[in-house]
Enzyme design. Structure first.
Site, PDB file in Angstrom:
ATOM      1  N   LYS A 279       0.997  -1.199   0.129  1.00  0.00           N
ATOM      2  CA  LYS A 279      -0.039   0.114  -0.098  1.00  0.00           C
ATOM      3  C   LYS A 279       0.949   1.273  -0.167  1.00  0.00           C
ATOM      4  CE  LYS A 279      -4.127  -2.053   1.385  1.00  0.00           C
ATOM      5  NZ  LYS A 279      -5.355  -1.868   2.295  1.00  0.00           N
ATOM      6  N   ARG A 314      -3.232 -10.421   4.540  1.00  0.00           N
ATOM      7  CA  ARG A 314      -3.621 -10.544   3.395  1.00  0.00           C
ATOM      8  C   ARG A 314      -2.621 -10.063   2.536  1.00  0.00           C
ATOM      9  NH1 ARG A 314      -6.032  -7.143  -0.510  1.00  0.00           N
ATOM     10  NH2 ARG A 314      -7.645  -8.164  -1.988  1.00  0.00           N
TER      11      ARG A 314
END
Length: 333
Positions: A279, A314
């Site tokens: 991210k 994840r």
């Protein structure tokens, strides 16, 4: 005044007699940080925590989609999209998706998360028919050759229905069941486990100046309310996973606050899923503008999450993460 209790998590065999287990797993704590809006935090021993507040912090978590929740689990990301922020277009052809799924299973993924709609900042909504066409055939083909649990990353009841019929096991809704009012009743009727994630706004607008009164407590309250809504609709808490939604309507400072306070979410009485892989804030802090070069930073943040008792991580980089987790566990004993 409402108080919130964040366990100060520890590990190791040398544990005090007054230590209590964290979520029924190998981690433990003797003290918590007591939080309340408009009040300075304080550290108190576990015996000062009200019993009804301590119980969800310590109770074992039931298995979810067949996965034990007393150990770290790796969720491999399979984006069957042309435009996801990190790997868009690499696996949107069915055979390419299957090849990547097989590779992640071989590398140590214990569950796969398949999505057909990009949720990167600025992404537009995908029509239902297109999202089904991207996901259901891949799920069906994968189910023929593997019994690995399959999570389906969707906000839409019609997509979820097709995915469950194709062999999916868990519905992972990034909107926290605020997008499609038919999704919660469907999951209840199908007895499907769910992941309730927090987001502020939708992907098209979520990074346009997100604001919170207290990001840690605001996210907690949202998740608590959505869990209660799911329970009222017939989804038992034992089939609910929570996700604080790192990067979904949050600034870098918001993300770091959530990561530092992650253990608070054990108070919801559900397993915690953490999605930080590649991210933007990892790129900014780690000085890695290319998302594909963010595996080291992603792993570092993921291990910090596991140290706070997160049950599911994840990730895009399954092999690298699995190796890191094995060594992290061995070094910690």
């Amino acid at each position: 005044m409402t108080f919130y209790y964040r366990p100060l998590v520890q590990h190791g065999a040398a544990r005090p007699e007054d230590a209590v287990p964290l979520a029924g797993g190998p981690l433990w704590f003797t003290h918590v940080e007591a939080l309340a809006r408009g009040q300075a935090p304080s550290v108190i021993p576990v015996w000062e925590v009200p019993e009804h507040e301590l119980e969800p912090l310590t109770a074992p978590r039931a298995p979810v989609a067949g996965l034990a929740m007393d150990r770290p689990q790796i969720m491999g990301i399979l984006n069957t999209t042309p435009d996801s922020f990190s790997d868009g277009g690499r696996h949107n052809a069915p055979e390419a998706a299957l090849i990547h799924a097989r590779a992640m299973i071989a590398a140590g993924a214990s569950i796969l998360d398949i999505g057909g709609e990009s949720t990167r900042p600025g992404a537009a909504e995908v029509p239902v028919e297109e999202e089904i066409a991207r996901t259901a055939p891949v799920i069906a083909a994968l189910r023929v050759e593997s019994d690995i649990p399959i999570s389906v990353d969707t906000r839409k009841a019609a997509v979820a229905r097709a995915a469950l019929e194709a062999g999916g096991d868990l519905i992972n809704d990034v909107s926290g069941f605020t997008f499609d009012p038919e999704l919660v009743p469907l999951c209840a009727a199908q007895q499907a486990p769910v992941c309730v994630m927090h987001s502020q706004g939708d992907p098209e607008t979520m990074q346009q100046d997100p604001q919170y009164d207290d990001v840690l407590l605001d996210v907690y309250d949202f998740l608590a309310a959505q869990i209660a809504r799911a329970e009222a609709a017939g989804i038992p808490r034992a089939r609910i996973v929570t996700d604080p939604g790192i990067g979904f309507g949050k600034t870098r400072a918001h993300n770091l606050t959530l990561l530092q306070g992650m253990a608070l979410f054990h108070g919801l009485g559900c397993p915690i899923l953490l999605g930080v892989s590649r991210k933007g804030f990892i790129g900014h802090i780690g000085q890695a503008p290319d998302p594909a070069a963010r595996a080291p930073g992603s792993i570092a943040v993921g291990l910090a999450g596991f140290a706070q008792g997160v049950q599911i991580l994840r990730v895009h980089d399954v092999a690298d993460t699995t190796q890191a987790v094995r060594l992290w566990q061995a070094a910690r004993g």
